[in-house]
Design an enzyme around this catalytic site. Structure first.
Site, PDB file in Angstrom:
ATOM      1  N   LYS A 144       0.836  -1.207   0.000  1.00  0.00           N
ATOM      2  CA  LYS A 144       0.000   0.000   0.000  1.00  0.00           C
ATOM      3  C   LYS A 144       0.871   1.256   0.000  1.00  0.00           C
ATOM      4  O   LYS A 144       0.634   2.178  -0.761  1.00  0.00           O
ATOM      5  CB  LYS A 144      -0.922   0.033   1.235  1.00  0.00           C
ATOM      6  CG  LYS A 144      -1.952  -1.064   1.281  1.00  0.00           C
ATOM      7  CD  LYS A 144      -2.973  -0.835   2.388  1.00  0.00           C
ATOM      8  CE  LYS A 144      -2.364  -0.824   3.778  1.00  0.00           C
ATOM      9  NZ  LYS A 144      -1.787  -2.115   4.204  1.00  0.00           N
ATOM     10  N   ARG A 147      -9.490   1.212   8.860  1.00  0.00           N
ATOM     11  CA  ARG A 147      -9.031  -0.145   9.125  1.00  0.00           C
ATOM     12  C   ARG A 147     -10.083  -0.963   9.855  1.00  0.00           C
ATOM     13  O   ARG A 147      -9.823  -2.089  10.233  1.00  0.00           O
ATOM     14  CB  ARG A 147      -7.770  -0.083   9.973  1.00  0.00           C
ATOM     15  CG  ARG A 147      -6.485  -0.404   9.191  1.00  0.00           C
ATOM     16  CD  ARG A 147      -5.392  -0.370  10.190  1.00  0.00           C
ATOM     17  NE  ARG A 147      -4.168  -1.015   9.903  1.00  0.00           N
ATOM     18  CZ  ARG A 147      -3.100  -0.436   9.372  1.00  0.00           C
ATOM     19  NH1 ARG A 147      -3.160   0.776   8.899  1.00  0.00           N
ATOM     20  NH2 ARG A 147      -1.972  -1.091   9.293  1.00  0.00           N
ATOM     21  N   ARG A 203      11.391  -6.885   5.302  1.00  0.00           N
ATOM     22  CA  ARG A 203      11.286  -5.447   4.995  1.00  0.00           C
ATOM     23  C   ARG A 203      12.205  -4.616   5.893  1.00  0.00           C
ATOM     24  O   ARG A 203      12.334  -4.873   7.079  1.00  0.00           O
ATOM     25  CB  ARG A 203       9.839  -4.997   5.188  1.00  0.00           C
ATOM     26  CG  ARG A 203       9.636  -3.509   4.908  1.00  0.00           C
ATOM     27  CD  ARG A 203       8.203  -3.198   4.633  1.00  0.00           C
ATOM     28  NE  ARG A 203       7.374  -3.185   5.816  1.00  0.00           N
ATOM     29  CZ  ARG A 203       6.085  -2.830   5.790  1.00  0.00           C
ATOM     30  NH1 ARG A 203       5.500  -2.491   4.658  1.00  0.00           N
ATOM     31  NH2 ARG A 203       5.376  -2.841   6.900  1.00  0.00           N
ATOM     32  N   ARG A 262      11.093  -2.541  11.416  1.00  0.00           N
ATOM     33  CA  ARG A 262      10.016  -2.076  12.289  1.00  0.00           C
ATOM     34  C   ARG A 262       9.701  -3.154  13.318  1.00  0.00           C
ATOM     35  O   ARG A 262       9.700  -4.340  13.002  1.00  0.00           O
ATOM     36  CB  ARG A 262       8.761  -1.796  11.451  1.00  0.00           C
ATOM     37  CG  ARG A 262       8.774  -0.430  10.803  1.00  0.00           C
ATOM     38  CD  ARG A 262       7.681  -0.275   9.763  1.00  0.00           C
ATOM     39  NE  ARG A 262       6.356  -0.718  10.204  1.00  0.00           N
ATOM     40  CZ  ARG A 262       5.247  -0.563   9.478  1.00  0.00           C
ATOM     41  NH1 ARG A 262       5.301   0.009   8.289  1.00  0.00           N
ATOM     42  NH2 ARG A 262       4.084  -0.981   9.933  1.00  0.00           N
ATOM     43  N   ARG A 320      -0.863  -9.087  13.321  1.00  0.00           N
ATOM     44  CA  ARG A 320      -1.394  -8.078  12.391  1.00  0.00           C
ATOM     45  C   ARG A 320      -2.290  -8.733  11.338  1.00  0.00           C
ATOM     46  O   ARG A 320      -3.301  -8.163  10.952  1.00  0.00           O
ATOM     47  CB  ARG A 320      -0.241  -7.333  11.701  1.00  0.00           C
ATOM     48  CG  ARG A 320       0.486  -6.389  12.654  1.00  0.00           C
ATOM     49  CD  ARG A 320       1.812  -5.946  12.082  1.00  0.00           C
ATOM     50  NE  ARG A 320       1.680  -4.972  11.023  1.00  0.00           N
ATOM     51  CZ  ARG A 320       2.638  -4.704  10.134  1.00  0.00           C
ATOM     52  NH1 ARG A 320       3.780  -5.350  10.174  1.00  0.00           N
ATOM     53  NH2 ARG A 320       2.446  -3.784   9.216  1.00  0.00           N
TER      54      ARG A 320
HETATM   55  P1  AMP Z   1       0.927   0.735   8.926  1.00  0.00           P
HETATM   56  O1  AMP Z   1       2.159   1.502   8.670  1.00  0.00           O
HETATM   57  O2  AMP Z   1      -0.245   1.225   8.111  1.00  0.00           O
HETATM   58  O3  AMP Z   1       1.117  -0.754   8.830  1.00  0.00           O
HETATM   59  O4  AMP Z   1       0.507   1.042  10.455  1.00  0.00           O
HETATM   60  C1  AMP Z   1       1.361   0.687  11.526  1.00  0.00           C
HETATM   61  C2  AMP Z   1       0.576   0.623  12.817  1.00  0.00           C
HETATM   62  O5  AMP Z   1      -0.007   1.912  13.097  1.00  0.00           O
HETATM   63  C3  AMP Z   1      -0.610  -0.334  12.822  1.00  0.00           C
HETATM   64  O6  AMP Z   1      -0.242  -1.678  13.085  1.00  0.00           O
HETATM   65  C4  AMP Z   1      -1.452   0.260  13.939  1.00  0.00           C
HETATM   66  O7  AMP Z   1      -0.912  -0.034  15.218  1.00  0.00           O
HETATM   67  C5  AMP Z   1      -1.276   1.755  13.700  1.00  0.00           C
HETATM   68  N1  AMP Z   1      -2.307   2.244  12.752  1.00  0.00           N
HETATM   69  C6  AMP Z   1      -2.111   2.734  11.495  1.00  0.00           C
HETATM   70  N2  AMP Z   1      -3.275   3.064  10.917  1.00  0.00           N
HETATM   71  C7  AMP Z   1      -4.240   2.775  11.822  1.00  0.00           C
HETATM   72  C8  AMP Z   1      -5.655   2.864  11.828  1.00  0.00           C
HETATM   73  N3  AMP Z   1      -6.334   3.311  10.765  1.00  0.00           N
HETATM   74  N4  AMP Z   1      -6.320   2.492  12.954  1.00  0.00           N
HETATM   75  C9  AMP Z   1      -5.656   2.045  14.028  1.00  0.00           C
HETATM   76  N5  AMP Z   1      -4.329   1.907  14.085  1.00  0.00           N
HETATM   77  C10 AMP Z   1      -3.624   2.264  13.004  1.00  0.00           C
END
Ligand code: AMP
Length: 213
Positions: A13, A88, A127, A160, A171
């Protein structure tokens, strides 16, 4: 173009969002990046989000929805935006609809990047992410020119916390329980477009652009 990207972690994404945002000349709004920037800067928001992020859990909707509402209040979204990582869950999707209804800015499309679990694990566990510019590499399949150094900005690459294998499993579970239902939400709304996330990055971008025409 007002667009959201939906797909499991590791579907690409972030990578597609950067290319599509450049193509449509719209801001790329990644909730994960906003949380990570807050974490890095030690803000109150970052402190609230950290324990959830480290465990691969969703940050509570009360915090996330407010943050997105605030971001969509910025004037740079007037000509469109690309939301990456939000919504999400169904509650976030409903809140987003309400925010956009008030602004008379309905979504044009929800783009689903589809991929299976074995490919996700392969991608995420290798990654490496730049601490400075958030660019991503893969330790085996998309190696940086110099170990642990970002090709784009010379920043330091790191793994990460939530890309470690035990957290990836959590996740994926959260994705199938909480996030996947929003795919039928957007299907019902008639704006869902799905595309396979496997293949060459720029070919996927071109396919998306044709699909959205
Ligand atoms: P990402 O980089 O999109 O994988 O997001 C990393 C982490 O940020 C996720 O695993 C959540 O802990 C938090 N996060 C990001 N976007 C959201 C969202 N829309 N709702 C809740 N937590 C989020």
């Amino acid at each position: 173009m007002r667009l959201i990207l939906v797909g499991p972690p590791g579907a690409g994404k972030g990578t597609q969002a950067v290319a599509l945002a450049a193509h449509y000349k719209i801001p790329h709004i990644s909730t994960g990046d906003i949380f990570r920037a807050n974490l890095k800067n030690g803000t109150e928001l970052g402190k609230q989000a950290q324990s959830y992020m480290d465990r691969g859990e969703l940050v509570p909707d009360s915090v996330t929805n407010e943050m997105v509402k605030d971001r969509l209040g910025n004037s740079d979204v007037a000509n469109g935006f690309l939301l990456d990582g939000f919504p999400r869950n169904t509650n976030q999707a409903e809140v987003l609809d309400a925010i956009l209804l008030e602004k008379k800015m309905p979504l044009d499309a929800a783009l689903e990047l589809a991929i299976d679990n074995s490919e996700i694990i392969r991608r995420l566990s290798g990654r490496r992410t730049c601490r400075n510019c958030s660019a991503t590499f893969h330790k085996d399949f998309e190696k940086p020119k110099f170990d642990d150094i970002c090709d784009k900005c010379n920043g330091q690459l790191y793994q990460r916390e939530d890309d470690k294998e035990e957290v990836i499993a959590r996740r994926l579970e959260i994705y199938s329980q909480q996030t996947a239902p929003i795919i039928s939400y957007y299907k019902k709304a008639g704006i869902l477009k799905s595309i396979s996330a496997i293949g060459d990055v720029s070919e996927i971008t071109q396919k998306v652009i044709s699909l959205l025409k």
